[in-house]
Design a protein around this motif. Structure first.
Motif, PDB file in Angstrom:
ATOM      1  N   ASP A 198       0.824  -1.213   0.000  1.00 25.61           N
ATOM      2  CA  ASP A 198       0.000   0.000   0.000  1.00 25.61           C
ATOM      3  C   ASP A 198       0.858   1.263   0.000  1.00 25.61           C
ATOM      4  O   ASP A 198       0.571   2.224  -0.718  1.00 25.61           O
ATOM      5  CB  ASP A 198      -0.928   0.015   1.223  1.00 25.61           C
ATOM      6  CG  ASP A 198      -2.002  -1.065   1.175  1.00 25.61           C
ATOM      7  OD1 ASP A 198      -2.256  -1.637   0.094  1.00 25.61           O
ATOM      8  OD2 ASP A 198      -2.583  -1.344   2.246  1.00 25.61           O
ATOM      9  N   LEU A 199       1.918   1.277   0.807  1.00 26.51           N
ATOM     10  CA  LEU A 199       2.796   2.452   0.867  1.00 26.51           C
ATOM     11  C   LEU A 199       3.489   2.705  -0.467  1.00 26.51           C
ATOM     12  O   LEU A 199       3.598   3.849  -0.916  1.00 26.51           O
ATOM     13  CB  LEU A 199       3.838   2.280   1.972  1.00 26.51           C
ATOM     14  CG  LEU A 199       3.317   2.357   3.402  1.00 26.51           C
ATOM     15  CD1 LEU A 199       4.420   1.979   4.395  1.00 26.51           C
ATOM     16  CD2 LEU A 199       2.773   3.743   3.704  1.00 26.51           C
ATOM     17  N   GLY A 200       3.980   1.647  -1.092  1.00 23.82           N
ATOM     18  CA  GLY A 200       4.641   1.797  -2.385  1.00 23.82           C
ATOM     19  C   GLY A 200       3.700   2.311  -3.453  1.00 23.82           C
ATOM     20  O   GLY A 200       4.054   3.157  -4.271  1.00 23.82           O
ATOM     21  N   VAL A 201       2.476   1.802  -3.439  1.00 22.56           N
ATOM     22  CA  VAL A 201       1.465   2.237  -4.408  1.00 22.56           C
ATOM     23  C   VAL A 201       1.156   3.713  -4.210  1.00 22.56           C
ATOM     24  O   VAL A 201       1.115   4.494  -5.159  1.00 22.56           O
ATOM     25  CB  VAL A 201       0.196   1.365  -4.283  1.00 22.56           C
ATOM     26  CG1 VAL A 201      -0.995   2.002  -4.948  1.00 22.56           C
ATOM     27  CG2 VAL A 201       0.466  -0.018  -4.869  1.00 22.56           C
ATOM     28  N   LYS A 202       0.963   4.115  -2.977  1.00 23.62           N
ATOM     29  CA  LYS A 202       0.663   5.522  -2.688  1.00 23.62           C
ATOM     30  C   LYS A 202       1.813   6.433  -3.107  1.00 23.62           C
ATOM     31  O   LYS A 202       1.602   7.476  -3.728  1.00 23.62           O
ATOM     32  CB  LYS A 202       0.370   5.691  -1.198  1.00 23.62           C
ATOM     33  CG  LYS A 202      -0.047   7.080  -0.819  1.00 23.62           C
ATOM     34  CD  LYS A 202      -0.395   7.174   0.649  1.00 23.62           C
ATOM     35  CE  LYS A 202      -0.797   8.600   0.993  1.00 23.62           C
ATOM     36  NZ  LYS A 202      -1.134   8.749   2.396  1.00 23.62           N
ATOM     37  N   ALA A 203       3.039   6.039  -2.795  1.00 16.75           N
ATOM     38  CA  ALA A 203       4.209   6.866  -3.107  1.00 16.75           C
ATOM     39  C   ALA A 203       4.450   6.993  -4.603  1.00 16.75           C
ATOM     40  O   ALA A 203       4.974   8.002  -5.064  1.00 16.75           O
ATOM     41  CB  ALA A 203       5.451   6.280  -2.429  1.00 16.75           C
ATOM     42  N   SER A 204       4.073   5.978  -5.367  1.00 16.15           N
ATOM     43  CA  SER A 204       4.369   5.985  -6.799  1.00 16.15           C
ATOM     44  C   SER A 204       3.305   6.671  -7.641  1.00 16.15           C
ATOM     45  O   SER A 204       3.554   7.046  -8.777  1.00 16.15           O
ATOM     46  CB  SER A 204       4.517   4.554  -7.307  1.00 16.15           C
ATOM     47  OG  SER A 204       3.246   3.918  -7.329  1.00 16.15           O
ATOM     48  N   GLY A 205       2.098   6.789  -7.112  1.00 16.00           N
ATOM     49  CA  GLY A 205       0.999   7.334  -7.901  1.00 16.00           C
ATOM     50  C   GLY A 205       0.269   6.270  -8.707  1.00 16.00           C
ATOM     51  O   GLY A 205      -0.549   6.588  -9.564  1.00 16.00           O
TER      52      GLY A 205
END
Length: 97
Positions: free
Chosen positions: A61-68
């Motif tokens: 979830d964090l990676g998805v949020k950070a990447s857009g």
């Protein structure tokens, strides 16, 4: 649930590469190549960093949020065994409901 024709495993046991990998998949999509993102962290990686099932979702979830990343994404099940399936199922049901 519908998967793209292609999938790509993103992430590593230290969660350092996921953001950049997802940005590459965003770029691919903008250029007409649909790719499903699958968060994959090996059983060995989990043992190194002592991940629990919830943490696998949290890092994804964090990676998805950070990447857009705006498309659906998935988490692999490589680390599920009969001895820990209950922990994973509870996390999966939390995501579905």
């Amino acid at each position: 649930m519908e998967f793209a024709k292609h999938s790509f495993g993103v992430g590593n046991c230290f969660n350092q590469e996921r953001k950049t990998q997802l940005r590459a998949l965003i770029n691919a999509g903008e250029n007409g190549v649909g790719v499903s993102a699958v968060s994959n962290q090996s059983k060995h990686g989990h043992q190194i960093v002592h991940f629990e099932p919830k943490e696998k979702w949290v890092t994804a979830d964090l990676g998805v949020k950070a990447s857009g990343w705006k498309n659906p994404y998935y988490v692999d099940t490589e680390t599920i065994t009969i001895s820990n399936v209950d922990k994973y199922l509870s996390e999966i049901f939390k995501k579905i409901i």
